[in-house]
Design a protein around this motif. Structure first.
Motif, PDB file in Angstrom:
ATOM      1  N   PRO A 103       0.815  -1.228   0.000  1.00 20.20           N
ATOM      2  CA  PRO A 103       0.000   0.000   0.000  1.00 20.20           C
ATOM      3  C   PRO A 103       0.847   1.276   0.000  1.00 20.20           C
ATOM      4  O   PRO A 103       0.527   2.239  -0.701  1.00 20.20           O
ATOM      5  N   ALA A 104       1.957   1.278   0.749  1.00 22.82           N
ATOM      6  CA  ALA A 104       2.823   2.456   0.768  1.00 22.82           C
ATOM      7  C   ALA A 104       3.481   2.665  -0.591  1.00 22.82           C
ATOM      8  O   ALA A 104       3.609   3.811  -1.052  1.00 22.82           O
ATOM      9  N   ALA A 105       3.881   1.596  -1.256  1.00 26.47           N
ATOM     10  CA  ALA A 105       4.476   1.708  -2.588  1.00 26.47           C
ATOM     11  C   ALA A 105       3.461   2.248  -3.590  1.00 26.47           C
ATOM     12  O   ALA A 105       3.794   3.080  -4.442  1.00 26.47           O
ATOM     13  N   ALA A 106       2.215   1.787  -3.496  1.00 30.90           N
ATOM     14  CA  ALA A 106       1.177   2.268  -4.412  1.00 30.90           C
ATOM     15  C   ALA A 106       0.874   3.747  -4.171  1.00 30.90           C
ATOM     16  O   ALA A 106       0.739   4.528  -5.130  1.00 30.90           O
ATOM     17  N   ILE A 107       0.796   4.156  -2.914  1.00 35.71           N
ATOM     18  CA  ILE A 107       0.531   5.559  -2.595  1.00 35.71           C
ATOM     19  C   ILE A 107       1.699   6.433  -3.042  1.00 35.71           C
ATOM     20  O   ILE A 107       1.502   7.509  -3.622  1.00 35.71           O
ATOM     21  N   GLY A 108       2.927   5.985  -2.805  1.00 36.90           N
ATOM     22  CA  GLY A 108       4.097   6.747  -3.220  1.00 36.90           C
ATOM     23  C   GLY A 108       4.194   6.888  -4.730  1.00 36.90           C
ATOM     24  O   GLY A 108       4.503   7.963  -5.246  1.00 36.90           O
ATOM     25  N   THR A 136       1.670   6.722  -6.876  1.00 35.09           N
ATOM     26  CA  THR A 136       0.581   7.607  -7.296  1.00 35.09           C
ATOM     27  C   THR A 136       0.932   9.070  -7.023  1.00 35.09           C
ATOM     28  O   THR A 136       0.719   9.936  -7.882  1.00 35.09           O
ATOM     29  N   ALA A 137       1.488   9.339  -5.847  1.00 37.62           N
ATOM     30  CA  ALA A 137       1.875  10.721  -5.521  1.00 37.62           C
ATOM     31  C   ALA A 137       2.959  11.228  -6.462  1.00 37.62           C
ATOM     32  O   ALA A 137       2.913  12.384  -6.892  1.00 37.62           O
ATOM     33  N   PHE A 138       3.903  10.373  -6.822  1.00 37.89           N
ATOM     34  CA  PHE A 138       4.967  10.768  -7.744  1.00 37.89           C
ATOM     35  C   PHE A 138       4.401  11.118  -9.114  1.00 37.89           C
ATOM     36  O   PHE A 138       4.759  12.135  -9.708  1.00 37.89           O
ATOM     37  N   ILE A 139       3.491  10.292  -9.617  1.00 40.06           N
ATOM     38  CA  ILE A 139       2.885  10.552 -10.928  1.00 40.06           C
ATOM     39  C   ILE A 139       2.051  11.830 -10.896  1.00 40.06           C
ATOM     40  O   ILE A 139       2.095  12.640 -11.830  1.00 40.06           O
ATOM     41  N   VAL A 140       1.288  12.031  -9.823  1.00 42.85           N
ATOM     42  CA  VAL A 140       0.484  13.251  -9.696  1.00 42.85           C
ATOM     43  C   VAL A 140       1.389  14.481  -9.672  1.00 42.85           C
ATOM     44  O   VAL A 140       1.097  15.491 -10.317  1.00 42.85           O
ATOM     45  N   LEU A 199       4.363  14.725 -11.017  1.00 45.10           N
ATOM     46  CA  LEU A 199       4.925  14.908 -12.353  1.00 45.10           C
ATOM     47  C   LEU A 199       3.957  15.646 -13.267  1.00 45.10           C
ATOM     48  O   LEU A 199       4.357  16.469 -14.080  1.00 45.10           O
ATOM     49  N   ILE A 200       2.672  15.332 -13.139  1.00 41.82           N
ATOM     50  CA  ILE A 200       1.678  15.923 -14.033  1.00 41.82           C
ATOM     51  C   ILE A 200       1.284  17.328 -13.576  1.00 41.82           C
ATOM     52  O   ILE A 200       1.331  18.285 -14.349  1.00 41.82           O
ATOM     53  N   TRP A 201       0.865  17.450 -12.315  1.00 43.15           N
ATOM     54  CA  TRP A 201       0.306  18.717 -11.849  1.00 43.15           C
ATOM     55  C   TRP A 201       1.235  19.518 -10.944  1.00 43.15           C
ATOM     56  O   TRP A 201       0.930  20.663 -10.609  1.00 43.15           O
ATOM     57  N   GLY A 202       2.349  18.964 -10.555  1.00 45.06           N
ATOM     58  CA  GLY A 202       3.275  19.656  -9.659  1.00 45.06           C
ATOM     59  C   GLY A 202       3.740  21.008 -10.147  1.00 45.06           C
ATOM     60  O   GLY A 202       3.749  21.971  -9.386  1.00 45.06           O
ATOM     61  N   PRO A 203       4.145  21.109 -11.424  1.00 46.44           N
ATOM     62  CA  PRO A 203       4.588  22.435 -11.886  1.00 46.44           C
ATOM     63  C   PRO A 203       3.498  23.500 -11.749  1.00 46.44           C
ATOM     64  O   PRO A 203       3.795  24.659 -11.464  1.00 46.44           O
ATOM     65  N   ARG A 246      10.057  18.907 -13.393  1.00 47.45           N
ATOM     66  CA  ARG A 246       9.960  17.454 -13.590  1.00 47.45           C
ATOM     67  C   ARG A 246      11.335  16.795 -13.542  1.00 47.45           C
ATOM     68  O   ARG A 246      11.483  15.698 -13.010  1.00 47.45           O
ATOM     69  N   THR A 247      12.341  17.456 -14.069  1.00 47.18           N
ATOM     70  CA  THR A 247      13.700  16.932 -14.000  1.00 47.18           C
ATOM     71  C   THR A 247      14.170  16.846 -12.561  1.00 47.18           C
ATOM     72  O   THR A 247      14.829  15.876 -12.163  1.00 47.18           O
ATOM     73  N   MET A 248      13.803  17.839 -11.748  1.00 47.90           N
ATOM     74  CA  MET A 248      14.155  17.813 -10.339  1.00 47.90           C
ATOM     75  C   MET A 248      13.512  16.609  -9.646  1.00 47.90           C
ATOM     76  O   MET A 248      14.164  15.912  -8.867  1.00 47.90           O
ATOM     77  N   LEU A 249      12.242  16.338  -9.933  1.00 50.33           N
ATOM     78  CA  LEU A 249      11.571  15.198  -9.314  1.00 50.33           C
ATOM     79  C   LEU A 249      12.232  13.874  -9.706  1.00 50.33           C
ATOM     80  O   LEU A 249      12.426  12.998  -8.863  1.00 50.33           O
ATOM     81  N   ILE A 250      12.571  13.728 -10.977  1.00 50.01           N
ATOM     82  CA  ILE A 250      13.222  12.506 -11.440  1.00 50.01           C
ATOM     83  C   ILE A 250      14.587  12.356 -10.764  1.00 50.01           C
ATOM     84  O   ILE A 250      14.969  11.246 -10.359  1.00 50.01           O
ATOM     85  N   ALA A 251      15.335  13.442 -10.624  1.00 48.16           N
ATOM     86  CA  ALA A 251      16.650  13.381  -9.980  1.00 48.16           C
ATOM     87  C   ALA A 251      16.528  12.988  -8.508  1.00 48.16           C
ATOM     88  O   ALA A 251      17.334  12.185  -8.004  1.00 48.16           O
ATOM     89  N   ILE A 252      15.532  13.511  -7.824  1.00 45.57           N
ATOM     90  CA  ILE A 252      15.323  13.146  -6.415  1.00 45.57           C
ATOM     91  C   ILE A 252      14.960  11.668  -6.300  1.00 45.57           C
ATOM     92  O   ILE A 252      15.481  10.954  -5.433  1.00 45.57           O
ATOM     93  N   ALA A 253      14.084  11.191  -7.169  1.00 46.08           N
ATOM     94  CA  ALA A 253      13.700   9.781  -7.142  1.00 46.08           C
ATOM     95  C   ALA A 253      14.894   8.882  -7.454  1.00 46.08           C
ATOM     96  O   ALA A 253      15.100   7.850  -6.797  1.00 46.08           O
ATOM     97  N   ALA A 254      15.697   9.256  -8.448  1.00 51.42           N
ATOM     98  CA  ALA A 254      16.874   8.462  -8.795  1.00 51.42           C
ATOM     99  C   ALA A 254      17.865   8.421  -7.632  1.00 51.42           C
ATOM    100  O   ALA A 254      18.441   7.367  -7.334  1.00 51.42           O
TER     101      ALA A 254
END
Length: 77
Positions: free
Chosen positions: A17-22, A24-28, A30-34, A61-69
Motif C-alpha cells: 500500500p505504501a508503494a502504491a501511494i508513493g 501515485t503521488a509521484f505521478i500526480v 509529475l503531471i500537476w506539480g509544476p 519534472r527533471t528535479m523530481l526525477i533526480a530526487i527519485a533516482a
C-alpha cells in the motif's frame, strides 16, 4: 554443498500500500506539480502562459526525477 535456497524475505503488510501511494503521488506531482508549485511563474497578469512555461515545467519534472533516482540509489547502497 547444500542445494537449499534461502527463504524469501517477507515484507511488512504496509509495504505494497505504501508503494502504491508513493507511486501515485509521484505521478500526480509529475503531471500537476509544476502548476501547483510554480503556477505563479507560468502565467502572466492576464492569465496567458509565459514563453518560459515549458522550461519551468521541464525543470521541475527533471528535479523530481533526480530526487527519485537519488533515493533509489541510496536505497540500493
Amino acid at each position: 554443498m547444500s542445494d537449499e535456497q534461502p527463504a524469501p524475505m517477507r515484507r511488512p503488510w504496509w509495504f505494497w500500500p505504501a508503494a502504491a501511494i508513493g507511486t501515485t503521488a509521484f505521478i500526480v506531482l509529475l503531471i500537476w506539480g509544476p502548476w501547483w508549485i510554480e503556477g505563479h511563474h507560468l502565467r502572466d497578469d492576464k492569465g496567458n502562459l509565459v514563453s518560459s512555461a515549458g522550461i519551468i515545467g521541464t525543470g521541475f519534472r527533471t528535479m523530481l526525477i533526480a530526487i527519485a533516482a537519488g533515493g533509489f540509489t541510496a536505497a540500493g547502497l
